[in-house]
Design a protein around this motif. Structure first.
Motif, PDB file in Angstrom:
ATOM      1  N   UNK A  20      -4.675  -6.579  -2.991  1.00  0.00           N
ATOM      2  CA  UNK A  20      -3.702  -5.678  -2.379  1.00  0.00           C
ATOM      3  C   UNK A  20      -4.085  -4.247  -2.748  1.00  0.00           C
ATOM      4  N   UNK A  21      -4.265  -3.389  -1.758  1.00  0.00           N
ATOM      5  CA  UNK A  21      -4.692  -2.006  -2.028  1.00  0.00           C
ATOM      6  C   UNK A  21      -3.667  -1.262  -2.877  1.00  0.00           C
ATOM      7  N   UNK A  22      -2.374  -1.617  -2.705  1.00  0.00           N
ATOM      8  CA  UNK A  22      -1.331  -0.946  -3.497  1.00  0.00           C
ATOM      9  C   UNK A  22      -1.476  -1.298  -4.972  1.00  0.00           C
ATOM     10  N   UNK A  23      -1.755  -2.584  -5.216  1.00  0.00           N
ATOM     11  CA  UNK A  23      -1.912  -3.027  -6.605  1.00  0.00           C
ATOM     12  C   UNK A  23      -3.143  -2.385  -7.209  1.00  0.00           C
TER      13      UNK A  23
ATOM     14  N   UNK B 244      -1.532 -12.969   1.349  1.00  0.00           N
ATOM     15  CA  UNK B 244      -2.226 -12.541   2.571  1.00  0.00           C
ATOM     16  C   UNK B 244      -3.471 -11.743   2.229  1.00  0.00           C
ATOM     17  N   UNK B 245      -3.272 -10.691   1.435  1.00  0.00           N
ATOM     18  CA  UNK B 245      -4.403  -9.812   1.141  1.00  0.00           C
ATOM     19  C   UNK B 245      -5.411 -10.488   0.227  1.00  0.00           C
TER      20      UNK B 245
ATOM     21  N   UNK C 252      -9.596  -3.661   4.838  1.00  0.00           N
ATOM     22  CA  UNK C 252      -9.076  -4.297   6.056  1.00  0.00           C
ATOM     23  C   UNK C 252      -8.354  -3.265   6.911  1.00  0.00           C
ATOM     24  N   UNK C 253      -8.041  -3.618   8.159  1.00  0.00           N
ATOM     25  CA  UNK C 253      -7.139  -2.753   8.918  1.00  0.00           C
ATOM     26  C   UNK C 253      -5.786  -2.728   8.232  1.00  0.00           C
ATOM     27  N   UNK C 254      -4.961  -1.772   8.606  1.00  0.00           N
ATOM     28  CA  UNK C 254      -3.648  -1.662   7.990  1.00  0.00           C
ATOM     29  C   UNK C 254      -2.763  -2.827   8.399  1.00  0.00           C
ATOM     30  N   UNK C 255      -2.035  -3.370   7.403  1.00  0.00           N
ATOM     31  CA  UNK C 255      -1.078  -4.433   7.669  1.00  0.00           C
ATOM     32  C   UNK C 255       0.277  -4.014   7.151  1.00  0.00           C
ATOM     33  N   UNK C 256       1.326  -4.696   7.639  1.00  0.00           N
ATOM     34  CA  UNK C 256       2.678  -4.381   7.215  1.00  0.00           C
ATOM     35  C   UNK C 256       2.845  -4.598   5.711  1.00  0.00           C
ATOM     36  N   UNK C 257       3.545  -3.652   5.122  1.00  0.00           N
ATOM     37  CA  UNK C 257       3.680  -3.644   3.669  1.00  0.00           C
ATOM     38  C   UNK C 257       4.540  -4.813   3.193  1.00  0.00           C
TER      39      UNK C 257
ATOM     40  N   UNK D 290      -0.340  -1.500   4.134  1.00  0.00           N
ATOM     41  CA  UNK D 290      -1.244  -1.658   2.992  1.00  0.00           C
ATOM     42  C   UNK D 290      -2.486  -2.338   3.511  1.00  0.00           C
ATOM     43  N   UNK D 291      -3.487  -2.466   2.647  1.00  0.00           N
ATOM     44  CA  UNK D 291      -4.771  -3.013   3.080  1.00  0.00           C
ATOM     45  C   UNK D 291      -5.184  -4.106   2.104  1.00  0.00           C
TER      46      UNK D 291
END
Lengths: 299, 494
Positions: A206-209, A158-159, A230-235, A127-128
């Motif tokens: 959070x890009x997912x949210x 984090x995000x 952002x670069x991709x980070x662990x979900x 996610x980003x």
């Protein structure tokens, strides 16, 4: 004559009262202690990535699904902050938790919080963090938000907090000095709302949210714009307390990993925007761990 | 049916009569006070009752809408604390809401299972009665999911508002609002209004007393003045208090008393003049008798004595021719005596007046008058187509005679004109002279006016009246006596 009036006036109000039921408020009984349930429910904690009511709407079907397959009720537990949810996991007050990435890192590093699975979304496990500003804003990057009001989501997010703080640090500032004013919304959907409503000049979410929110409220797209990704980070993963009985842990993991295999599970997953649950290792979060320690906002 | 109506009608009439007897039996002061007090009280109580009813209605509607909105707000704000299991925040929310709403009696949250999660009743426990009330709730309008229940308790009437939290998934929040403050406000307003009514009533009593005093004082004054007048004191006058109806009454009353006084004065003056006239009449009668006696003695008596002497001498006359002459002398003498007697008789009462009427009598009189007063020219114009009633003729004759005599004696005039004519049912006589004039009022006051008074009396005796106008250029006496109009034709021929 005045006496007559007084009698008349009191007469009016008593007539109305006669037809009403009477409740004696002075008869009090202490409340019974909360019933001790025979069946111990499975306690599922959901971190406030989105608001409590949003979580209930999103996760109640999943909780129900788990309960049905485990043969015991599943209780959805929420707390205001990530830290509180982590405490619940640490004290074994919950059996299963959906937490944020940085909360996992904190839990893993402090008390051995264990990864159970991670949701695969659009075929990816990443996610980003996306920097959003109101649609009318002229800001092009984080640098343009200097001196502005910025909404953080959760202190431990984090995000929502670590990554924007990292960006500010890259510019050579401390977050507290860089922004004119900051505040915490304690969930990503509230941060999105705050920016859409113009209460905050910017937020990182959070890009997912954000995707989920825009899917549910398409008009949000017109009110916001993303100026940085952002670069991709662990979900964000699904975790369990470190001392959960291995049998139970296996049962839970199997249940989650096989959810996409039956129709009912697929419907629930698609509601959540998840393809399926997959196993995940701590390695997926190394990049984040490194960034957190660099930024140092969580200490 | 009709009998009943009649019965109720007569009962109503009896009631009205009794009410009127009661109202009529009390003084004006009591009436006015009664009216003022009754109106003030009816108005005050009516307005108070109405305002009270309206306020109660409006306040309860307002209380209910407030209850709905506060309960909805509470439900919205309860969702997060419940979902986050933050019972203390929930408790704080409820207690603060109750503390910040003066009408709020309690608030509590029920879980979807119907268990009490948090409440504001304190340590003593929860009143279980509230839980049994649920069934009696009534749904409010469809726009809001808040359910209202009204019940009675020792805290008065309580409005319970139940708002579902998070569409009922997180339970229900109940908010109880009392009507206590509402009623205390209404009672305070009612008290104020009753006090105002009382104050207005007191002011009304004072005003009524002042009004009564203003109204009755002149009336009482008028009453006492009337009594005084009744005792014969005509010099008192009712005070004129104001230019209103009562003032007009006082003015009219005073006018009446002053008219009474002046008419009594006139009566008194007339009485005095009459007395004087009577005295003078008696004197005049004696004078007349004396004059007649003298005339008879000196004139007729002497003439007759001379006749007797002449007749005695006739015996001594032997010569026939001388006798003839003597007898002729005696006859002449007797004729002169007869003429003397006739004149005397005419002066006493002119038979021409009875025989030939007023015109002829006046003309005859004027001829004699001119012989008596050779320096005065008399012009008589008498336009009377037929005879007047005898009393009228006599009165006018005597009035004109008196007026002419007065003019000749006192005014030093050279001309007297007499005009008598008939007009519109009356006879008018105007006697004008060109003398020096006099003041009739003064003459009357000084009692020198027996002649004038006699003229006026004569005119009044036949239903007429007399006026005198006098200036330095002369005096005019007007007399007007009403007479019946002659009937056409028949009478004038007689």
């Amino acid at each position: 004559m005045f006496l007559l009036t007084a009698v008349l006036l009191t007469g009016c109000s008593t007539a109305r009262a006669d037809s009403l039921p009477y409740v004696d408020l002075s008869v009090r009984t202490p409340l019974p202690a909360t019933r001790a349930s025979q069946i111990v429910p499975l306690r599922l904690a959901v971190a406030a990535i989105i608001s409590p009511q949003g979580n209930v709407e999103s996760y109640s079907d999943l909780a129900e699904y788990l309960g049905r397959h485990l043969g015991r009720p599943v209780e959805l537990v929420q707390r205001r902050t990530y830290a509180e949810v982590n405490e619940l996991v640490a004290s074994r007050a919950v059996d299963l938790a959906f937490v944020c990435t940085s909360a996992y890192i904190d839990g893993h590093d402090r008390f051995g919080m264990e990864l159970l699975a991670a949701p695969e979304i659009n075929g990816e496990l990443v996610y980003y963090s996306e920097l959003i500003v109101p649609a009318s804003s002229t800001a092009q990057s984080i640098a343009d938000l200097q001196g502005k009001t910025f909404a953080f989501t959760d202190p431990m997010s984090f995000s929502g907090r670590v990554y924007p703080s990292y960006l500010v640090k890259q510019l050579g500032y401390q977050p507290d000095e860089f922004f004119g004013r900051t505040f915490f919304t304690y969930s990503h959907d509230r941060a999105i709302e705050a920016v859409a409503a113009g209460i905050a000049d910017g937020a990182a979410v959070d890009s997912l949210v954000l995707d989920y929110a825009i899917r549910r409220q398409p008009e949000l797209e017109a009110r916001l714009k993303v100026i940085h990704r952002s670069p991709a980070f662990g979900i964000p993963p699904v975790v369990v307390p470190p001392d959960l009985p291995p049998k139970q842990k296996v049962r839970l993991r199997e249940l989650l990993l096989s959810m996409h295999e039956d129709v009912e599970g697929r419907v629930i997953l698609s509601e959540l925007g998840i393809d399926r649950f997959v196993p995940i290792s701590d390695d997926a979060y190394q990049a984040i761990r490194k960034l957190i320690s660099e930024t140092g906002v969580m200490r | 049916m009709f009998g009943q109506q009649h019965g109720s009608y007569s009962r109503l009439q009896r009631l009205l009569e009794r009410a009127w007897a009661l109202a009529g039996g009390v003084s004006v002061r009591t009436k006015i006070l009664g009216i003022v007090l009754t109106l003030t009280t009816i108005l005050g109580l009516g307005v108070t009752l109405q305002v009270r009813a309206v306020m109660e209605r409006v306040f309860i509607v307002e209380l209910e809408s407030r209850g709905v909105s506060v309960a909805s707000d509470l439900a919205a704000r309860s969702a997060d604390p419940i979902l986050l299991n933050d019972n203390y925040a929930l408790y704080q929310l409820l207690t603060e809401t109750v503390a910040n709403h003066p009408d709020a009696l309690y608030a509590y949250v029920l879980t979807p299972d119907g268990e009490v999660l948090v409440h504001t009743f304190g340590d003593a426990g929860f009143p279980v009665g509230l839980l049994n009330l649920e069934a009696e709730g009534q749904a409010t309008d469809s726009q809001t999911p808040v359910v209202k229940t009204v019940f009675q308790s020792e805290e008065g009437i309580v409005h319970d508002f139940a708002a579902p939290i998070f569409e009922g998934r997180s339970g229900t929040v109940h908010l109880g609002l009392t009507e206590t403050r509402l009623h205390s406000v209404i009672n305070a307003v009612t008290g104020q209004m009753l006090l105002t009514t009382l104050a207005v009533a007191v002011v009304g009593i004072l005003a009524a007393m002042l009004l009564t005093w203003l109204l009755t004082r002149p009336i009482l004054d008028l009453v006492s003045t009337t009594r005084e007048v009744g005792k014969g004191n005509l010099s008192v006058r009712a005070p004129h208090w104001a230019d209103d109806e009562i003032g007009d009454l006082a003015d009219a009353f005073n006018q009446m008393v002053s008219d009474l006084e002046s008419s009594r004065q006139a009566l008194w003056e007339k009485e005095a003049a009459r007395t004087r006239l009577l005295e003078q009449l008696i004197t005049a009668q004696e004078e007349e008798r004396k004059r007649i006696a003298r005339e008879l003695h000196d004139g007729v008596g002497q003439s007759l004595t001379s006749l007797i002497v002449g007749m005695k001498l006739a015996h001594q006359v032997e010569n026939g021719a001388a006798m003839e002459e003597h007898l002729a002398e005696l006859r002449r003498f007797a004729t002169a005596t007869l003429e003397q007697v006739r004149l005397l008789s005419r002066q006493l009462r002119p038979s021409v007046l009875d025989d030939l009427g007023l015109s002829a009598a006046l003309e005859r009189y004027c001829e004699e008058f001119e012989q008596l007063y050779p320096g005065i020219m008399v012009d008589v114009h008498c336009d009377l187509p037929e005879r007047l009633p005898p009393p009228v003729e006599t009165s006018l004759y005597r009035i004109i005679q008196e007026a002419m005599t007065n003019a000749a004696r006192h005014s030093g005039c050279s001309t007297i004109s007499v005009l008598v004519l008939r007009r519109n049912g009356s006879v008018q006589a105007i006697i004008e002279d060109d003398g020096r004039g006099f003041d009739p009022a003064q003459a009357r006051r000084e009692g020198r006016s027996v002649g004038i008074h006699g003229m006026a009396e004569r005119a009044e005796l036949v239903g007429g009246h007399m006026d005198i106008e006098s200036s330095s250029d002369g005096t005019t006496v007007y007399v007007e006596v009403p007479v019946e109009e002659p009937r056409d034709g028949a009478d004038s021929a007689v």
